[in-house]
Design an enzyme around this catalytic site. Structure first.
Site, PDB file in Angstrom:
ATOM      1  N   HIS A   1       0.848  -1.195   0.000  1.00 51.35           N
ATOM      2  CA  HIS A   1       0.000   0.000   0.000  1.00 51.35           C
ATOM      3  C   HIS A   1       0.876   1.234   0.000  1.00 51.35           C
ATOM      4  CE1 HIS A   1       0.664  -1.461   4.092  1.00 51.35           C
ATOM      5  NE2 HIS A   1       0.719  -0.199   4.487  1.00 51.35           N
TER       6      HIS A   1
ATOM      7  N   HIS B   1       1.042   5.008   1.116  1.00 52.14           N
ATOM      8  CA  HIS B   1       0.428   6.023   1.982  1.00 52.14           C
ATOM      9  C   HIS B   1       0.509   7.359   1.236  1.00 52.14           C
ATOM     10  CE1 HIS B   1       0.423   3.797   5.930  1.00 52.14           C
ATOM     11  NE2 HIS B   1       1.403   3.132   5.348  1.00 52.14           N
TER      12      HIS B   1
HETATM   13  P1  5GP Z   1       1.833   0.078   7.395  1.00 57.16           P
HETATM   14  O1  5GP Z   1       2.316   0.265   8.818  1.00 57.16           O
HETATM   15  O2  5GP Z   1       1.696  -1.387   7.049  1.00 57.16           O
HETATM   16  O3  5GP Z   1       2.626   0.859   6.390  1.00 57.16           O
HETATM   17  O4  5GP Z   1       0.401   0.747   7.343  1.00 57.16           O
HETATM   18  C1  5GP Z   1      -0.788   0.075   7.605  1.00 57.16           C
HETATM   19  C2  5GP Z   1      -1.868   1.129   7.666  1.00 57.16           C
HETATM   20  O5  5GP Z   1      -3.120   0.482   7.580  1.00 57.16           O
HETATM   21  C3  5GP Z   1      -1.865   1.924   8.970  1.00 57.16           C
HETATM   22  O6  5GP Z   1      -1.675   3.311   8.680  1.00 57.16           O
HETATM   23  C4  5GP Z   1      -3.233   1.632   9.579  1.00 57.16           C
HETATM   24  O7  5GP Z   1      -3.814   2.767  10.210  1.00 57.16           O
HETATM   25  C5  5GP Z   1      -4.039   1.181   8.374  1.00 57.16           C
HETATM   26  N1  5GP Z   1      -5.106   0.235   8.681  1.00 57.16           N
HETATM   27  C6  5GP Z   1      -5.005  -0.873   9.479  1.00 57.16           C
HETATM   28  N2  5GP Z   1      -6.170  -1.529   9.518  1.00 57.16           N
HETATM   29  C7  5GP Z   1      -7.039  -0.830   8.712  1.00 57.16           C
HETATM   30  C8  5GP Z   1      -8.411  -1.034   8.340  1.00 57.16           C
HETATM   31  O8  5GP Z   1      -9.083  -1.986   8.737  1.00 57.16           O
HETATM   32  N3  5GP Z   1      -8.960  -0.107   7.502  1.00 57.16           N
HETATM   33  C9  5GP Z   1      -8.237   0.970   7.037  1.00 57.16           C
HETATM   34  N4  5GP Z   1      -8.887   1.821   6.222  1.00 57.16           N
HETATM   35  N5  5GP Z   1      -6.943   1.174   7.348  1.00 57.16           N
HETATM   36  C10 5GP Z   1      -6.355   0.279   8.181  1.00 57.16           C
END
Ligand code: 5GP
Ligand code: ZN
Length: 119
Positions: free
Chosen positions: A101, A103
């Site tokens: 993903h 951001h």
């Molecule tokens: P990472 O740390 O893997 O780069 O980011 C994961 C992101 O996913 C985090 O910013 C977190 O807030 C978001 N996230 C986690 N669970 C969910 C969810 O169920 N729905 C949405 N929309 N975002 C999520």
């Protein structure tokens, strides 16, 4: 992957999300814990664990993720003042969800690239 992956479940409509843009190959939805006034996650619908796997496995799909990110940035009014597009990857990158993903962050000055200078 499917049922074991949170973002695959969002793609499948099994978990609700606030979708801001959808294409044949990508989905963009608001982060559940926003870190900036605009915080959108942009994913390929197909499961890839991280950006390296995606870029090496399907460069055209990686380009789709970038194109959708740019379209959302425009829709959200971020092109003038700027924004940040970030792929946390693996343990050192702080990745928590292992479906790649981007951001997309904006809507205010975002501060330094890292919280601390590690060099
Ligand atoms: P990472 O740390 O893997 O780069 O980011 C994961 C992101 O996913 C985090 O910013 C977190 O807030 C978001 N996230 C986690 N669970 C969910 C969810 O169920 N729905 C949405 N929309 N975002 C999520
Ligand atoms: Zn997935």
């Amino acid at each position: 992957m499917g049922s074991d992956c949170l973002f695959c479940r969002i793609v499948a409509g099994e978990i609700p999300a606030t979708v801001v843009r959808e294409t044949d190959t990508t989905l963009a939805f608001r982060d559940i814990g926003p870190k900036a006034p605009v915080h959108v996650l942009v994913i390929p619908k197909e499961h890839y664990a991280d950006v390296a796997t995606l870029a090496q496995g399907d460069p055209a799909l990686a380009a789709d993720v970038l194109a959708t990110s740019a379209a959302v940035a425009e829709d959200e009014g971020l092109l003038g003042d700027g924004f940040r597009l970030m792929f946390n990857t693996g343990a050192y990158g702080g990745q928590e969800v292992f479906h790649v993903h981007a951001h997309l962050l904006g809507g205010a000055p975002l501060g330094p690239m890292l919280a601390r200078d590690l060099a």
